[in-house]
Design an enzyme around this catalytic site. Structure first.
Site, short mmCIF file in Angstrom:
data_model
loop_
_atom_site.label_atom_id
_atom_site.label_comp_id
_atom_site.label_asym_id
_atom_site.label_seq_id
_atom_site.Cartn_x
_atom_site.Cartn_y
_atom_site.Cartn_z
CB ALA A 1 33.35 98.37 90.09
CG HIS A 2 34.58 93.20 91.08
ND1 HIS A 2 35.44 93.37 92.13
CD2 HIS A 2 33.35 93.08 91.61
CE1 HIS A 2 34.76 93.35 93.26
NE2 HIS A 2 33.48 93.18 92.97
CE LYS A 3 32.32 91.25 82.96
NZ LYS A 3 31.43 91.29 81.80
CG ASP B 1 28.58 87.91 78.16
OD1 ASP B 1 28.64 88.19 79.39
OD2 ASP B 1 27.67 87.23 77.68
CG PHE C 1 34.76 89.47 90.07
CD1 PHE C 1 33.85 89.27 89.05
CD2 PHE C 1 36.03 89.94 89.75
CE1 PHE C 1 34.19 89.52 87.73
CE2 PHE C 1 36.38 90.19 88.43
CZ PHE C 1 35.45 89.99 87.42
CE1 TYR D 1 29.31 80.03 89.08
CE2 TYR D 1 29.65 81.83 87.53
CZ TYR D 1 28.81 80.91 88.14
OH TYR D 1 27.48 80.86 87.80
CG ASP D 2 37.69 84.90 90.22
OD1 ASP D 2 37.37 84.38 89.13
OD2 ASP D 2 38.09 86.08 90.32
CG HIS E 1 38.55 84.08 81.56
ND1 HIS E 1 39.02 83.77 82.83
CD2 HIS E 1 37.47 84.86 81.75
CE1 HIS E 1 38.24 84.32 83.73
NE2 HIS E 1 37.30 85.00 83.11
#
Length: 194
Positions: free
Chosen positions: A12-14, A70, A151, A153-154, A179
């Site tokens: 959902a975050h992506k 990915d 979310f 490693y942010d 990125h």
């Protein structure tokens, strides 16, 4: 008429991040929108390979134009790790962001070189042809978590040119410089050109 594209993710975050970047350029469909509840295995050894596994699965099984991504965090002093294993770096079932971050911070203890990059690979399957897009942002891993947004490693990644982590910068800024934003913007440019 806007082009319909499936984004092959259950994250959902992506989905939220990519939707914000794409804006109204395409009609973005999620896996839920097409009633795909299959957990598509990510068994490739590269980011590009995993993205292709997901996009080609949707195209083959649903006949819909699709893209998948990915993303990996590649840390210089760890030989590019966690890389393709970023989401499951700490091992175990599922994705445990907290455990992944703790393992990363533990492995970097005592290391001076904390340079890293986030890299996103996007595989687009459009009318039976595959196209690849990549986005990279360089930065460094700090010694402790900072910030509440984002979310993965942010909270420990500070992009070059900034003094705050992705989690401190907030989604609006992150969605302009990340990125994933760089890769999605290349995807958008390509879609506008055809």
């Amino acid at each position: 008429m806007k082009r319909k594209l499936v984004f092959a993710t259950n994250n959902a975050h992506k989905l939220e991040e990519v939707s914000a970047i794409l804006g109204d350029k395409v009609e973005l469909l999620s896996l839920n929108d097409i009633n795909c509840h299959t957990d598509i295995p990510e068994t490739a050894e590269t980011l590009e390979g995993n993205a292709y596994l997901k996009s080609s699965f949707i195209y083959r099984n649903y006949g819909l134009n699709c893209f998948a991504d990915d993303t990996g965090l590649e840390v210089e002093s760890l030989g590019g790790a966690p890389g393709v294993y970023s989401a499951r770096y700490a091992g175990g079932e599922g994705h445990n962001a907290e455990a992944n971050m703790l393992k990363l911070l533990h492995e970097l203890e005592g290391k001076d070189n904390r340079r890293a990059q986030f890299r996103t690979a996007i595989s687009l399957i459009l009318d039976e042809k595959e196209y690849l897009f990549e986005g990279i942002i360089k930065g460094e891993i700090i010694k402790e978590k900072r910030g509440d947004s984002g979310f993965g490693y942010d909270p420990v990644f500070v992009p070059e040119g900034y003094d705050r982590t992705f989690a401190e910068l907030g989604n609006e800024i992150k969605n302009q410089i990340s990125h994933r934003a760089l890769a999605v913007n290349k995807l958008c440019e390509f879609l506008r050109s055809i």
